[in-house]
Design a protein around this motif. Sequence first.
Motif, short mmCIF file in Angstrom:
data_model
loop_
_atom_site.label_atom_id
_atom_site.label_comp_id
_atom_site.label_asym_id
_atom_site.label_seq_id
_atom_site.Cartn_x
_atom_site.Cartn_y
_atom_site.Cartn_z
N TRP A 401 10.65 1.81 -1.49
CA TRP A 401 11.21 1.45 -3.10
C TRP A 401 12.14 0.16 -2.99
CZ3 TRP A 401 15.99 5.48 -4.06
CH2 TRP A 401 16.62 5.07 -5.43
N GLU A 402 12.16 -0.22 -2.25
CA GLU A 402 12.59 -1.90 -1.25
C GLU A 402 11.48 -3.17 -1.61
OE1 GLU A 402 16.44 -3.34 -0.93
OE2 GLU A 402 16.31 -1.26 -2.29
N GLY A 403 10.33 -2.30 -1.83
CA GLY A 403 9.37 -3.17 -1.85
C GLY A 403 8.28 -3.87 -0.87
N GLN A 404 8.95 -4.15 0.49
CA GLN A 404 8.78 -4.45 2.02
C GLN A 404 8.09 -3.54 2.81
OE1 GLN A 404 12.54 -6.07 3.41
NE2 GLN A 404 14.00 -5.86 1.62
N PHE A 405 7.58 -2.72 2.75
CA PHE A 405 6.96 -1.55 3.71
C PHE A 405 5.21 -2.63 3.08
CE2 PHE A 405 3.34 2.05 4.31
CZ PHE A 405 4.42 2.37 5.29
N ASP A 406 5.58 -2.66 5.40
CA ASP A 406 3.55 -3.49 4.92
C ASP A 406 2.58 -1.85 5.39
OD1 ASP A 406 2.01 -4.69 6.42
OD2 ASP A 406 3.45 -5.59 7.63
N VAL A 407 1.59 -1.85 4.28
CA VAL A 407 1.04 -1.27 4.59
C VAL A 407 -0.28 -1.58 5.29
CG1 VAL A 407 -1.31 0.00 2.34
CG2 VAL A 407 1.29 -0.41 1.43
#
Length: 425
Positions: A401-407
Amino acid sequence: MKRISLAWQILIGLVLGIVVGTIFYGNPDVAKFLQPIGDIFLRLIKMIVIPIVISSLIVGIASVGDTKKLGKLGGKTILYFEIITTVAIIVGLLAANIFQPGSGVDMSSLEKTDIHSYVDTAEAVESHGIADTFVNIVPPNIFQAFVEGNMLAIIFFSVFFGLGVTAIGERGKPIIAFFQGTAETMFWVTNQVMKFAPFGVFALIGVTVSKFGIESLVPLGKLVIVGYATMLFFVVVVLGFVAKLVGLNIFHIIRLLKEELILAYSTSSSETVMPRIMEKMEKFGCPKSITAFVIPTGYSFNLDGSTLYQALAALFIAQMYSIDLSIADQISLVLVLMLTSKGIAGVPGVSFVVLLATLGAVGIPPEGLAFIAGIDRILDMARTVVNVIGNSLAAVVMSKWEGQFDVEKAISYINSFKNNKQSAA
């Protein structure tokens, strides 16, 4: 010689504990010898939880460095928790209405259990309104909060301290370095403590089975079966759907947390795995600033398994007494549980206490809880697992949601698990 993984060690401890408890059922000497081992393990866990939460939160908040950004994260997190726990309550009510686990129960065949130990706590919970929850977040004495293990107060203080460290700029860097070192040290300590987990699991399960016996499930088997099946449905369907929305497979998360879930199940304590969950979710691609805030907060506001069980058990007791709750009554039950189930995670036997405080508010005899007290531990094991999965997924959801997930980090971590499994084979 191939090394047995921690997950298998814990599972072996679980099975051996059940066997010993069954063989020595009714023998008080079992608790005399095994309970100290279980207590030592739980004390070891409690010893490391607060230092990890404080150090991780301070470092995480300092890395955010923006009060508005933190407030935005907090608002989104609480909103997400409220939605998911409300869905959990509704799923519990639907299961109780569909399967009617309390119908046809012969109450004379059920052994009553003393529940006086919960009454004082329940009376406090009954007056525990939403205003009290917010007031109790602010600690009058932070050292008292440390001693009592008041997680919400500790989180509040750590967030403010982290913001203060950020505000003083360069002078705060040595403080950040200190807490960063503290966090890394405590994660090492956690790994050492976990080596004792199989013995702790063996002792705790052995004591439980020796006291209640496997046959204690028979009179209330329907509640146990419906409870376990409903929680499985919630994890696979509801949490699975949430995971799908953020581009994940819920079974990947379950596979990554295999050791922690077995430990949480066998000890009935999500606290035992909090440090390892935080560490693993960081490795899975969630930033420390989000993991350190979301997971500890979830232990008070996102108890999915517990709220689901509370709704199911409330209707089970109503059905035992042949009380037909109307739709309006059940809506009232949802609203009451939405409030009473929040912010009291540190209370021993929290789900049982919340139920005791809630039933009277909707016209269900609280004495009915005496009939399910004996198997509460069996159901607590399952709801603890659901709580752990729900909080782990929440860290991923908020990171996305915060756009900070490291795929890329997540994929690499999943592949490392697969490679380790292949090399072990």
